[in-house]
Design an enzyme around this catalytic site. Sequence first.
Site, mmCIF file in Angstrom:
data_model
loop_
_atom_site.group_PDB
_atom_site.id
_atom_site.type_symbol
_atom_site.label_atom_id
_atom_site.label_comp_id
_atom_site.label_asym_id
_atom_site.label_seq_id
_atom_site.Cartn_x
_atom_site.Cartn_y
_atom_site.Cartn_z
ATOM 1 N N THR A 1 -46.884 20.226 26.938
ATOM 2 C CA THR A 1 -47.798 21.342 27.174
ATOM 3 C C THR A 1 -49.059 21.147 26.342
ATOM 4 O O THR A 1 -48.983 20.663 25.211
ATOM 5 C CB THR A 1 -47.142 22.700 26.854
ATOM 6 O OG1 THR A 1 -48.119 23.720 27.095
ATOM 7 C CG2 THR A 1 -46.659 22.805 25.419
ATOM 8 N N GLY A 2 -50.180 21.497 26.920
ATOM 9 C CA GLY A 2 -51.449 21.308 26.212
ATOM 10 C C GLY A 2 -52.533 21.020 27.229
ATOM 11 O O GLY A 2 -52.302 21.142 28.429
ATOM 12 N N GLY B 1 -53.509 19.322 36.381
ATOM 13 C CA GLY B 1 -53.274 18.876 35.003
ATOM 14 C C GLY B 1 -52.137 17.873 34.929
ATOM 15 O O GLY B 1 -51.775 17.226 35.914
ATOM 16 N N THR C 1 -47.398 27.518 29.670
ATOM 17 C CA THR C 1 -46.717 26.512 30.501
ATOM 18 C C THR C 1 -45.271 26.442 30.019
ATOM 19 O O THR C 1 -45.023 26.553 28.815
ATOM 20 C CB THR C 1 -47.415 25.143 30.299
ATOM 21 O OG1 THR C 1 -48.694 25.221 30.898
ATOM 22 C CG2 THR C 1 -46.619 23.995 30.898
HETATM 23 N N1 ASP Z 1 -50.687 21.205 30.488
HETATM 24 C C1 ASP Z 1 -51.147 22.264 31.340
HETATM 25 C C2 ASP Z 1 -52.294 21.756 32.179
HETATM 26 O O1 ASP Z 1 -53.160 21.094 31.641
HETATM 27 C C3 ASP Z 1 -51.585 23.485 30.598
HETATM 28 C C4 ASP Z 1 -50.740 23.911 29.413
HETATM 29 O O2 ASP Z 1 -49.719 23.283 29.119
HETATM 30 O O3 ASP Z 1 -51.090 24.906 28.749
HETATM 31 O O4 ASP Z 1 -52.369 22.121 33.322
#
Ligand code: ASP
Length: 349
Positions: free
Chosen positions: A266-267, A246, A216
């Site tokens: 991000t996460g 998300g 992301t």
């Molecule tokens: N936050 C993003 C989501 O949950 C994914 C990510 O940041 O890796 O869609």
Amino acid sequence: MRRLLMSVCAGVLASGAAMAQDETEGWAIVLHGGAGVIERGDMDADTEAAYREALDVAIRMGGELLDDGVAAIDAVEAVIRYLEDDPKFNAGRGAVFTSGGRNELDSSIMRGSDMQAGAVAGVTTVRHPISLARAVMERSPHVMLQSEGAEEFAASLELELVDNSYFFTERRWASMVRKVRELGLPIPPRPEGAPEPEPIREGALDLMEREHAFGTVGVVARDRSGEIVAGTSTGGTTAKRWGRVGDSPIIGAGTYATSECGVSATGTGEYFIRLNVAARICTYIEAGQTPDDALEAVISRDLTAMGGDGGVVILAADGPHWAFNTAGMYRASWTPGGEPVVSIYGDED
Ligand code: ASP
């Protein structure tokens, strides 16, 4: 750069503050390219160098635009468009696949001075979701559009549309197939228009899983006028189902900006949404906490206590900061008078 590194039960929290107090110097920029279990030795030297190079190009592009006096909104959009085009990142081309075998993209942007925001979720044919999010903010009466309606709006503005197979990459496809198998779901047909299958190393797939879908992208910038803008773009999580959305397109969760603070996260979005991570960090800072204390409270304590994983990049009055409770996060920052900082692992600045 000031550093804080501490062990917490779910991993490592790392955070850093910019090298210079930049309150009087004007522009600043910080970005991420995703967080996850990225450890030294996971990546071969060429792959690591390619990520560092991409982060370096992106941060320099943004910093040079800001140094030239370009508005933060334009710099954030330009840098995210660049990262959306880079197949290494889980945004635009290179996005992860849903369990149904297509790419559904989410993005948002927010401007701090007037707290205007735009967001899109579940778009499948817009080459640059960040530009559509910006268009929602500037050219629609709404804040968030989704799926076909968002695409209809993009078409009405003549934003660039592509076939869904434009976003296809073999490694993301293989990673989805592996996950779908684990879930006992049927493997979707390879999308029409996708290139001929190529072999993928199992080791590369393992890394992608631990990177947690990874890549992301998010940028927070302050321009010479003091305007703060934050933006985020993603394909979401691998093998997501049922139209899952998300945190990245949710204002307050994955992206937030005020006149004093900007955040991109991000996460695993399910945690960031419930904790309202991006807005919470700004609220703590505006209530008088230092950025380090706010990051400690929200990422190290609350996100970790909930079992969530990931990180944020933020811009506060004293410059860029970041924090993550995963082993690593692709990240970079730059302020006037210094050199860009580009980091991946938790033990780096
Ligand atoms: N936050 C993003 C989501 O949950 C994914 C990510 O940041 O890796 O869609």
